[in-house]
Scaffold this active site. Structure first.
Site, PDB file in Angstrom:
ATOM      1  N   CYS A  55       7.165  -8.635  -3.470  1.00 54.05           N
ATOM      2  CA  CYS A  55       7.857  -8.693  -4.764  1.00 54.05           C
ATOM      3  C   CYS A  55       9.342  -8.968  -4.588  1.00 54.05           C
ATOM      4  CB  CYS A  55       7.623  -7.401  -5.528  1.00 54.05           C
ATOM      5  SG  CYS A  55       5.884  -7.195  -6.021  1.00 54.05           S
ATOM      6  N   GLU A  72       5.869  -6.716 -10.822  1.00 51.30           N
ATOM      7  CA  GLU A  72       6.975  -7.661 -10.693  1.00 51.30           C
ATOM      8  C   GLU A  72       6.492  -9.108 -10.692  1.00 51.30           C
ATOM      9  OE1 GLU A  72       6.265  -4.966  -8.821  1.00 51.30           O
ATOM     10  OE2 GLU A  72       7.993  -4.416  -7.591  1.00 51.30           O
ATOM     11  N   CYS A 105       8.077  -3.981  -3.132  1.00 55.08           N
ATOM     12  CA  CYS A 105       7.573  -4.234  -1.791  1.00 55.08           C
ATOM     13  C   CYS A 105       8.162  -5.561  -1.293  1.00 55.08           C
ATOM     14  CB  CYS A 105       6.053  -4.294  -1.800  1.00 55.08           C
ATOM     15  SG  CYS A 105       5.374  -5.749  -2.658  1.00 55.08           S
ATOM     16  N   HIS A 165       0.958  -7.332  -8.718  1.00 49.85           N
ATOM     17  CA  HIS A 165       1.977  -6.301  -8.885  1.00 49.85           C
ATOM     18  C   HIS A 165       2.747  -6.572 -10.171  1.00 49.85           C
ATOM     19  CE1 HIS A 165       2.317  -5.035  -4.378  1.00 49.85           C
ATOM     20  NE2 HIS A 165       1.053  -5.233  -4.740  1.00 49.85           N
TER      21      HIS A 165
END
Length: 141
Positions: free
Chosen positions: A79, A48, A76, A46
């Site tokens: 993260c 992040e 999410c 992801h």
């Protein structure tokens, strides 16, 4: 947020879900990344997570306590926990994610974590939402 949006657009061009992240220290960008889940065949890639890793390597430490992170989509749970573990000071995000979000929606990670950053959601929300909606609309067609 403009830089995070640019990273999201780049992710979209790679065929990944258009999410971008930027980490700033004292008004200087020290890391930026877009989602690379498909590119890397890695469900943890992801924006992040990638951005936090880049910032930690840049500063040669695992704590980013004076840093802010800008993300185009509500993080999410994975993260959000990484943001907490990195001790990031402030989280700014664009679109809300009622399905997979882990900050305002879902499990609300910061309610149970050791570190809770300041949180500001809805920055450039309309644009961030449109980028995501257009991506999924194009994928369905």
């Amino acid at each position: 947020m403009k830089l995070a949006i640019e990273e999201a657009k780049k992710a979209s061009l790679r065929g990944s879900v258009p999410v971008g992240a930027v980490i700033v220290l004292q008004d200087k960008v020290i890391a930026s990344a877009g989602n690379e889940v498909l590119k890397n065949a890695d469900p943890t890639a992801h924006a992040e997570i990638i951005c936090i890793g880049m910032a930690c390597r840049h500063l040669n430490c695992s704590i980013l306590k004076h840093c802010d992170i800008y993300v185009t989509l509500e993080p999410c749970a994975m993260c959000a926990q990484a943001i907490s573990l990195a001790r990031i000071s402030r989280l700014y995000f664009g679109a809300y994610d009622s399905k997979y979000g882990g900050v305002v929606h879902g499990c609300r990670v910061f309610n149970y974590s050791l570190h809770k950053p300041e949180i500001v959601g809805g920055i450039s929300e309309t644009l961030c939402t449109e980028i995501l909606q257009n991506f999924f609309k194009d994928r369905r067609n």
